[in-house]
Write an enzyme that holds these catalytic residues in place. Sequence first.
Site, short mmCIF file in Angstrom:
data_model
loop_
_atom_site.label_atom_id
_atom_site.label_comp_id
_atom_site.label_asym_id
_atom_site.label_seq_id
_atom_site.Cartn_x
_atom_site.Cartn_y
_atom_site.Cartn_z
N HIS A 13 94.15 -25.19 12.78
CA HIS A 13 93.13 -26.24 12.97
C HIS A 13 92.54 -26.18 14.36
O HIS A 13 91.33 -26.36 14.54
CB HIS A 13 93.73 -27.62 12.70
CG HIS A 13 94.24 -27.79 11.31
ND1 HIS A 13 94.98 -28.89 10.92
CD2 HIS A 13 94.12 -27.01 10.21
CE1 HIS A 13 95.30 -28.77 9.64
NE2 HIS A 13 94.80 -27.64 9.19
N HIS A 22 88.73 -28.38 3.30
CA HIS A 22 89.86 -28.08 4.18
C HIS A 22 90.27 -26.61 4.07
O HIS A 22 90.63 -25.99 5.08
CB HIS A 22 91.06 -28.97 3.89
CG HIS A 22 92.15 -28.74 4.89
ND1 HIS A 22 92.12 -29.25 6.17
CD2 HIS A 22 93.28 -27.97 4.83
CE1 HIS A 22 93.18 -28.84 6.84
NE2 HIS A 22 93.89 -28.06 6.06
N ASP A 24 90.53 -24.03 7.16
CA ASP A 24 91.64 -23.12 7.41
C ASP A 24 91.15 -21.68 7.53
O ASP A 24 91.64 -20.91 8.38
CB ASP A 24 92.68 -23.20 6.29
CG ASP A 24 93.61 -24.39 6.41
OD1 ASP A 24 93.66 -25.00 7.50
OD2 ASP A 24 94.28 -24.72 5.42
N HIS A 77 96.41 -19.18 3.90
CA HIS A 77 96.69 -18.53 5.17
C HIS A 77 97.08 -17.06 5.00
O HIS A 77 96.61 -16.19 5.75
CB HIS A 77 97.82 -19.26 5.90
CG HIS A 77 97.51 -20.69 6.20
ND1 HIS A 77 96.41 -21.06 6.94
CD2 HIS A 77 98.15 -21.85 5.86
CE1 HIS A 77 96.38 -22.38 7.04
NE2 HIS A 77 97.42 -22.88 6.40
#
Length: 311
Positions: free
Chosen positions: A78, A236, A240, A263
Site C-alpha cells: 500500500h 483494491h 495492490d 501479490h
Amino acid sequence: MQTTLAREVTLKGAGVHAGVEATLTLKPARANTGLVFTRSFADSAPRKAVVSWQSVQATDFATVLGDRSGILVSTVEHLVAACSGLGLDNAIVEIDGPEVPILDGSAAQFVQAIDSVGLTTLSNRRKYLKVLKPVRVENGASFGELRPYDAGFRLEVEIDFAHEAIGRQRFAATMTPSVFRRELASARTFGFLKDVEMLRAAGYARGAALENTVCLDDNGVMNEDGLRFADEFVRHKALDAVGDLGLAGLPLLARYSSYRGGHKLNAAMVSALLSDRSAYAVVEEAVRPAREPIGAELPGISPAPAFAPER
C-alpha cells in the site's frame, strides 16, 4: 524529472498480520536512490532493503521484502502503491517494526501524508521501464500480461469471486496521480469471516479488524458503513497491483492486464519481465497519458451493486 519528498513525515500504527505497532518515517532521498526501507533494531545495526523484485522474500498474503539476512519488512504494497501512484521516485522509509502499518486498510493515509509535505523536483531525469513485447504469466485460471503501451501505465484488473457480494468485477484506467488519488487510494483490503481462524492460526490477520478491513460473511459486507465504492474489491486489487509492480524499481510504460491476480502473480510478472532483457528498455521520455474512460465507464462493464452510499 525525478522527485523526492520536500521534507520528512511520520505515521504510526499496527500491522494487519503481525498486529505489532510500528513507527514509519518517510524521508527525502537523492536522485537515483529509489525507494529504500531501513529497519532499526534494538540489539543490532539497522538493515535495509531496496524496493526491487530481487528483495522479495514472500508474497503469500502480502508483499514481503528482505536482505541477505532474511525478512526485513512485510505488507509494503500500500505504501509503495502510494509512492508509485503519486510519482514519488526517491525516498528512505525508516521503520522500527516488522510490518508497515495497515492504517485504514487502504493507501489513503499514505497519500495524505505525502501530500501534506509535498514533492520536490530533482535535477535528474526520470527513467522508465518501457515494455517492448508481450510478457505473460499464467497460474491455473489466473493470468497476468504486460504489453507495450506508449501513453503511460495502463491498468486493467479483473476479479471473479464465488461470493454474491463480489462476483466478477473489472477496473481499468491509465494511471496518473489524480486518477490514483480519486479512484484507487481509498479502496480497502478485504477478507472473509470464514477464513479468519485459519489465517490467525497461521500467523496472519492478527491485526485485522473492521476498522481496517472490509469483511464479508455469508450474508454480505459486515462493516456498518458499507463500501466506499460499489466495486471497492476490484479497486483494491488494482491498488495492490500498482504497489506490487513498483517492485520493478522504475515506473512502467506498459499496459498491465490481470485476471484473478494477487501479490504472487504480480511479483511473478515483474520477475518475468526483468528476466527477459529483450522485453524491455530503460528510457528517458515524457509521456502524455491517454484520455480514456475509467472503471465502469468502459463499454460493456457494469458496476457491482453498492451496499451503502458511495463516499
